[in-house]
Write a protein that holds these residues in place. Structure first.
Motif, PDB file in Angstrom:
ATOM      1  N   PHE A   1       0.815  -1.212   0.000  1.00 52.99           N
ATOM      2  CA  PHE A   1       0.000   0.000   0.000  1.00 52.99           C
ATOM      3  C   PHE A   1       0.854   1.270   0.000  1.00 52.99           C
ATOM      4  N   GLY A   2       2.165   1.100  -0.082  1.00 58.38           N
ATOM      5  CA  GLY A   2       3.053   2.251  -0.165  1.00 58.38           C
ATOM      6  C   GLY A   2       2.966   3.180   1.029  1.00 58.38           C
ATOM      7  N   GLY A   3       2.591   2.654   2.167  1.00 62.74           N
ATOM      8  CA  GLY A   3       2.487   3.480   3.373  1.00 62.74           C
ATOM      9  C   GLY A   3       1.295   4.421   3.356  1.00 62.74           C
ATOM     10  N   GLY A   4       0.341   4.197   2.433  1.00 64.02           N
ATOM     11  CA  GLY A   4      -0.749   5.137   2.281  1.00 64.02           C
ATOM     12  C   GLY A   4      -2.074   4.699   2.864  1.00 64.02           C
ATOM     13  N   MET A   5      -2.099   3.655   3.694  1.00 60.23           N
ATOM     14  CA  MET A   5      -3.365   3.183   4.240  1.00 60.23           C
ATOM     15  C   MET A   5      -3.802   4.052   5.418  1.00 60.23           C
ATOM     16  N   SER A   6      -5.057   4.459   5.398  1.00 64.39           N
ATOM     17  CA  SER A   6      -5.590   5.254   6.502  1.00 64.39           C
ATOM     18  C   SER A   6      -5.927   4.337   7.670  1.00 64.39           C
ATOM     19  N   GLU A   7      -6.009   4.926   8.849  1.00 62.30           N
ATOM     20  CA  GLU A   7      -6.372   4.170  10.031  1.00 62.30           C
ATOM     21  C   GLU A   7      -7.773   3.592   9.895  1.00 62.30           C
ATOM     22  N   GLU A   8      -8.680   4.337   9.270  1.00 64.47           N
ATOM     23  CA  GLU A   8     -10.048   3.850   9.062  1.00 64.47           C
ATOM     24  C   GLU A   8     -10.067   2.623   8.162  1.00 64.47           C
ATOM     25  N   ARG A   9      -9.294   2.670   7.060  1.00 64.10           N
ATOM     26  CA  ARG A   9      -9.213   1.526   6.149  1.00 64.10           C
ATOM     27  C   ARG A   9      -8.619   0.316   6.855  1.00 64.10           C
ATOM     28  N   TYR A  10      -7.586   0.538   7.657  1.00 67.26           N
ATOM     29  CA  TYR A  10      -6.970  -0.551   8.411  1.00 67.26           C
ATOM     30  C   TYR A  10      -7.989  -1.224   9.324  1.00 67.26           C
ATOM     31  N   ARG A  11      -8.743  -0.420  10.077  1.00 68.13           N
ATOM     32  CA  ARG A  11      -9.740  -0.981  10.992  1.00 68.13           C
ATOM     33  C   ARG A  11     -10.810  -1.747  10.233  1.00 68.13           C
ATOM     34  N   THR A  12     -11.206  -1.254   9.064  1.00 68.99           N
ATOM     35  CA  THR A  12     -12.220  -1.935   8.258  1.00 68.99           C
ATOM     36  C   THR A  12     -11.734  -3.311   7.822  1.00 68.99           C
ATOM     37  N   LEU A  13     -10.511  -3.393   7.335  1.00 71.82           N
ATOM     38  CA  LEU A  13      -9.973  -4.670   6.862  1.00 71.82           C
ATOM     39  C   LEU A  13      -9.807  -5.668   7.997  1.00 71.82           C
ATOM     40  N   VAL A  14      -9.339  -5.198   9.137  1.00 70.95           N
ATOM     41  CA  VAL A  14      -9.176  -6.095  10.284  1.00 70.95           C
ATOM     42  C   VAL A  14     -10.536  -6.576  10.786  1.00 70.95           C
ATOM     43  N   ALA A  15     -11.518  -5.690  10.752  1.00 76.63           N
ATOM     44  CA  ALA A  15     -12.859  -6.062  11.225  1.00 76.63           C
ATOM     45  C   ALA A  15     -13.501  -7.142  10.364  1.00 76.63           C
ATOM     46  N   GLN A  16     -13.032  -7.310   9.135  1.00 73.27           N
ATOM     47  CA  GLN A  16     -13.586  -8.335   8.248  1.00 73.27           C
ATOM     48  C   GLN A  16     -13.087  -9.733   8.583  1.00 73.27           C
ATOM     49  N   THR A  17     -12.063  -9.833   9.411  1.00 73.66           N
ATOM     50  CA  THR A  17     -11.502 -11.139   9.734  1.00 73.66           C
ATOM     51  C   THR A  17     -12.248 -11.785  10.892  1.00 73.66           C
ATOM     52  N   ALA A  18     -12.106 -13.101  10.982  1.00 76.75           N
ATOM     53  CA  ALA A  18     -12.707 -13.837  12.097  1.00 76.75           C
ATOM     54  C   ALA A  18     -11.822 -13.796  13.334  1.00 76.75           C
ATOM     55  N   ASN A  19     -10.516 -13.631  13.146  1.00 77.16           N
ATOM     56  CA  ASN A  19      -9.598 -13.661  14.284  1.00 77.16           C
ATOM     57  C   ASN A  19      -9.148 -12.284  14.727  1.00 77.16           C
TER      58      ASN A  19
END
Length: 230
Positions: free
Chosen positions: A173-191
């Motif tokens: 992601f070239g260091g360009g991921m926002s904190e909101e996007r990070y939380r969204t992706l992690v929230a999609q996981t089961a673990n």
């Protein structure tokens, strides 16, 4: 000693895969376009470095004299997000970076693949969930691998895709991921966590092992349950 070639092995997931294979006793060659990055990574993990552009047929052919005469494990990791000057060029560039690289290197090394060898290509959750030109390219990797499994299967060679979900600690992601996007992706996981390069490397290491001889033509997801392959 078994020998492995890992394309795109200088950083991120590719480097982690190479390091894991070295730790398991393989003689590993890492490849990529950036010679300085490759040499540093190779020195740090105990691998050898061969710099070339895997998307350039002439460069692949020229590199053959520097690559092992026998390859027990081939990991096609080169690829990622790339840009084009316009819509057509962007799609072509994405296909070239993620599909053509794997096809060119695998074809060039096909006769050097040892019987009972292993080919593992890195796909993506985007190949199943969409993702524009990148997702389309990774879906193409899956289709190509399915055919490759039957093409090589008579020699006991397996061909599989490892498809990560969101993996932290990479340049993707070239260091360009926002904190909101990070939380969204992690929230999609089961673990409840992001993946790591080590997660992917461990899966690739199993598929590269002699014990994985009856696993072929498969897409193995490493995504924490963010997408269920059932």
């Amino acid at each position: 000693m078994r020998t492995a070639v890992v394309t795109g092995g200088g950083t991120g997931i590719g480097r982690a895969i190479a390091a894991e294979l070295v730790a398991r006793g393989l003689d590993v060659v890492i490849t990529g376009r950036r010679e300085d990055v490759l040499k540093q990574a190779a020195a740090e993990i105990g691998a050898r470095a061969v710099a070339f552009d895997a998307a350039d047929p002439a460069a692949v052919d020229a590199a053959l004299e520097h690559l092992p005469e026998r390859v027990d494990v081939l990991v096609n990791n080169a690829g990622g997000l790339v840009d084009g000057d316009d819509l057509k060029q962007q799609w072509l560039a994405m296909y070239e970076a993620n599909v053509v690289t794997a096809v060119l290197v695998t074809t060039a090394l096909q006769e050097r693949l040892a019987d009972q060898g292993r080919v593992v290509t890195i796909g993506s959750i985007a190949g199943r969930r969409g993702g524009g030109s990148y997702g389309a390219a990774k879906a193409a990797v899956e289709a190509w691998t399915a055919e490759l499994a039957f093409k090589l299967g008579g020699r006991g060679i397996t061909a599989n895709v490892v498809a990560p979900g969101y993996v932290s600690e990479t340049e993707f992601f070239g260091g360009g991921m926002s904190e909101e996007r990070y939380r969204t992706l992690v929230a999609q996981t089961a673990n409840g966590r992001a993946g790591t390069p080590a997660d992917v490397a461990a899966t690739v290491a199993f598929l590269s092992s002699p014990e994985a001889g009856h696993v072929t033509g498969q897409v193995v997801a490493v995504n924490g349950g963010a997408h269920l392959g059932r």
